[in-house]
Design a protein around this motif. Sequence first.
Motif: not given
Lengths: 401, 395
Positions: B48, B50, B55
């Motif tokens: 993360p 994203s 992402s």
Amino acid sequence: MPGPLDGYKVVELAEGVAGPYAAMELGDGGADVVKVERLGGDRARGWGSSALGTLGSSFLGMNRNKRSVSVDIDTDGGAEVVRRLIADADVVIADAGWAQHPQLQPDALTSLNANLVYLCISEYGESGPLANRPPYGELSAQLASEATTSLGVIGQAPVRTATDTAQMFAGIYSTQAVLAALFARDEVGGQRIDISLFGCLVALRSTLWVALAHPDEWWGFHLDSYVKPQDFGYACKDGNIYFSINRATQEQRDQLYRDLNMEWIKTDPQYDLVNTDGAGGTARYAHLAKPLWEKAFKQLPKQQVIDAVRAIDGWAFEKNTYSELVASEQAKFIGLIDTRDHPGLGPVATVGIPWEFADTPASVRLPAPRLGEHADEVLSAAGYSASDITALRSRGVLAGA
Amino acid sequence: MPNGPLSGIRVFDLTIAMVGPWCAMQLGAMGADVVHVESRDVTGAGVPPSIKGQSIGYITWNMNKRGIQFDLKAQNDRADAYELLKTCDVFLMNMRPDVAGRLGVDYESVSKVNPNIVYVAVTGWGQTGPMRDLPGADGQIQHYTGFGSANGVEGSEEGEIYRHFTQMDATTGNYACQAILMGLLARKRTGKGQRVDVSMLRAITALQTGRVTEYLSSGNDPKPLGHKAQSVAPSQAFLCQDQRYLGVEATNEVEWRGLAQAIGKPELADDARFATNSDRVAHRNDLSAILEPVFASMPLDYWVLELGKTGVPCGRPMRWDEIKNHAQVTDNGYLVDIETKSWGTVKTGGPPWHFSKTPARWFRPSEYGEHSEEIMAEVRAELAADPKTAAARNQ
């Protein structure tokens, strides 16, 4: 069996870490590396444990598979030695500290040899207001690239990586670049390559830069180093470990709580935190849940915790010191450390080679050289007669041996 | 526009997460045609944050590649993958040792399809030994290899790991990139491909060559020293009058004399306690006690100017807002702007190597399977024109 770089000739005009490490990697790959040193020698000869005189421990690690020639480059005779070596070389690894010398300007050296791959390492780059600074400053590059924000206590004094990452990254990238340029040489001939410590650190932090494109969204599992506290691992009864069970099912988590004698967690007010976003590793709130995990871990030896976590397919590893790393079964099994006799020093251990080639193995063939140890053989191969060499030595142009 | 140094090389990039993708990204930047092989859409998986399903990790680690979709467990796709493999010079994967066989891409299978391929496998802990099947990534490698044992605030009993994970992954990828390049150079000489193995354990121990060799020589595990260097003194940060930290280093006796002169204390250079680096390391606390009040007496910029006059390495902390606009970054092109579908324009690290004749390139990551048809059409045309493998043609 010859290594992948068998037959290539490298001349090193560099000191410290970045340039010498790159040249050593080429030597590990099988290239013939001549390390040219000033009369006083590479500054890194004096770094680290002094028990070994001018073969300081840091130097021993960065300079195997090389032959040393020590010349006074402020004399015409010394500069001529360097020029003759380069005329016959495939690669020069230089740093900006050497490249500034009036006798060793890059343009003059590259004109000697159209097939020469000439690489120069500086601290901040070849252009700009800080152009062509020598690359011996490690802390300055770490500070400039904000690398020091990922260690220590937020708001207090900066903390560097103990390993010289700025110089090592530059050395590693330098080796890459030289290899790629050698590959392209059939098509384009020799060329010049520039690398800097600062530029390499900026490249290594790319993931963070992209995250910062959207600062409102940038929380990420390892991109929150600006706000997370120091990470010492998780304390067990007899040492610290790393652990993460981010992907575990509830059934597996329940098994782990049983195996770690921590079923009390189920009635703890912070159970949800421990069970979800605090499950070790890079979990978002791992740092908040850590004291609860440690309450259980501290009752148990680390191996028991590791086994319990691995039993549910989680990740758990020892947090080692160097002595623990070197003594570990895996390190011994794969031969992580290379130990061999150094004439005069006895057995000397260095870090083994990182790549394992099935057919053209890289190898440790020579220990780190004494200053000027190979002057006679290198100069005679470069066309100097025995009397030329004696004359250079008597004039103080050539040291050692 | 001239081509990068690896133009003409094609890479079968069967990689996931960071180590392998990062390695292949470097090859793509240097001009290789990197074909990123994916079996499912992972653009939204992994690291993360994203945005719109893509992402940050995917964006940063998969630039400079084309993308193709294969399910290697399905017969038809595997046949196509083998056709592609025939035209490749390099095979790269970073899965655990047992996965390659299941996907039909173990060395025996791949080298049967293309005997001249340079086959590089990256693992966490090596292909043998009791840890061979364990997963490996940045954080646990830092802990296991001792990287986390030597960092930290001076006086801290326990070392800490580097909180911006990715550097160990990237470094392993960079060592793998060297292995591939050496394999290609060896192939020029021998005419043969070969298998090469790289592990995070070996790579990250090699990264620590200086510190580990010091340990091996002395038998002493290093202790955290904050901003100070283990083996060089002075090499530390000083708090200046304006409450900013300045990093100052003297890495040999010439720089030490320059430092003593710049701070108006030339007599320090003749002090026997500080004569050589070893002496200064042995008396580092005395040295700090002398230097700290000196630097605290004037602002940081004053010292940058004075130390610059005598050639003493020094530098100050910068943050992102300053870095991205700094003349050193812009003049040397250390950052590049990339247009992405999900994130718009992002700034990321550009080529760290500047080639005078074969400049590197940098372009956005492909979308999932974006070039599947285009690549297979090229492969079929190439094989129809010349059924020998690309590797064989190169001989």
